[in-house]
Design an enzyme around this catalytic site. Structure first.
Site, PDB file in Angstrom:
ATOM      1  N   GLU A 111     -16.890  -6.003 -35.617  1.00  0.00           N
ATOM      2  CA  GLU A 111     -17.319  -7.302 -36.150  1.00  0.00           C
ATOM      3  C   GLU A 111     -16.152  -8.288 -36.213  1.00  0.00           C
ATOM      4  O   GLU A 111     -16.321  -9.484 -35.950  1.00  0.00           O
ATOM      5  CB  GLU A 111     -17.938  -7.101 -37.531  1.00  0.00           C
ATOM      6  CG  GLU A 111     -19.234  -6.315 -37.472  1.00  0.00           C
ATOM      7  CD  GLU A 111     -19.799  -5.988 -38.842  1.00  0.00           C
ATOM      8  OE1 GLU A 111     -21.021  -6.078 -39.015  1.00  0.00           O
ATOM      9  OE2 GLU A 111     -19.013  -5.644 -39.748  1.00  0.00           O
ATOM     10  N   GLU A 131     -22.348   2.206 -38.664  1.00  0.00           N
ATOM     11  CA  GLU A 131     -22.799   2.074 -40.045  1.00  0.00           C
ATOM     12  C   GLU A 131     -24.150   2.755 -40.283  1.00  0.00           C
ATOM     13  O   GLU A 131     -24.416   3.263 -41.377  1.00  0.00           O
ATOM     14  CB  GLU A 131     -22.905   0.587 -40.427  1.00  0.00           C
ATOM     15  CG  GLU A 131     -21.569  -0.085 -40.677  1.00  0.00           C
ATOM     16  CD  GLU A 131     -20.918  -0.633 -39.427  1.00  0.00           C
ATOM     17  OE1 GLU A 131     -19.969  -1.431 -39.556  1.00  0.00           O
ATOM     18  OE2 GLU A 131     -21.350  -0.267 -38.307  1.00  0.00           O
TER      19      GLU A 131
END
Length: 260
Positions: A111, A131
């Site tokens: 990210e 995640e």
């Protein structure tokens, strides 16, 4: 700066190296420091381009420091002015940022990487959004990735958390360029030098236009730009650089950009 965030000025280019052995994971203090670094970069008129890379040759960044999490640091921790990693939520960052991805970019590191404007990856770099496997949300990637690559490819990456290599990242447009690891910084610096020689007010306008119009219908976006409703566009169209561009073209010479 601390040993974890190394900063080097090279002319108009700022090089930022995340260097937290063994894996360059980011805890809250490091994130806050990175936010301060990029805010200072944003506000320094002498700096025009930044390069972000990782220390070593194995990890760019695997994301959140799980050792810090085990010690009590929570996801609601204050990560600084720029959000996690210093870039993702930094307001009004109107200068180009290049990510030179020197290895693994997982989770929050992925990210962080896609918060840059241009991404150059070493050929051994690996990517993933794992995640899902720990029952949490890759929030920034869930927002950004389906807007940048084919929807179904992004959703599969988010749903499975699978790893993919630099060649696949290039295939889907996640990265701009894949180069041999030994050439990574040479290529990143050449790109940064090219951008540093360009018109900073135009770069600022490009970044603000992209940021402020991505959610708008086309005509509304045009109205914002053509009527100079955005501060950077208004500044550009009344600037010395705007005049210099036209004069240099007429005189068949390279323009001299002053950023004003």
């Amino acid at each position: 700066m601390s040993d974890s965030v190394k900063v080097e000025r090279r002319g108009a280019v700022l090089e930022v190296t995340l260097d937290r052995p063994k894996a360059n994971a980011i805890d809250a203090p490091t994130s806050r420091e990175m936010g301060d670094v990029f805010a200072a970069f944003r506000d320094d008129p002498e700096l025009r381009v930044a390069i972000l890379t990782g220390g070593g040759d194995k990890f760019f960044c695997p994301g959140w420091d799980l050792k810090a999490a085990a010690a009590g640091e929570g996801p609601d921790e204050y990560y600084g002015v720029g959000g996690f990693g210093g870039l993702q939520e930094l307001p009004n960052l109107n200068k180009p940022v290049i990510a030179a991805v020197n290895g693994i970019a997982f989770g929050g590191g992925f990210e962080l990487m896609i918060s840059a404007d241009i991404i150059i990856a070493a050929d051994h770099a690996m990517f993933a959004l794992p995640e899902i496997r720990s029952g949490t949300l890759a929030d920034a990637a869930t927002i950004k990735l389906p807007r940048r690559i084919p929807h179904h490819v992004a959703m599969e990456m988010l749903f499975t958390g699978r790893r993919f290599d630099a060649a696949e990242a290039k295939q889907w447009g996640v990265v701009n360029e894949v180069v041999p690891a030994a050439d990574l910084m040479t290529v990143a610096r050449a790109k940064a030098d090219l951008l540093a020689s360009g018109p900073p007010l135009v770069y600022a306008a490009i970044k603000e236009v992209v940021r402020e119009t991505s959610h708008l219908p086309v005509q509304e976006a045009f109205d914002l730009v053509t009527k100079s409703k955005l501060p950077t566009v208004k500044t550009l169209y009344s600037s010395e650089d705007q005049k210099e561009g036209a004069i240099a073209f007429a005189e068949k010479r390279d323009p001299v950009w002053k950023g004003r």
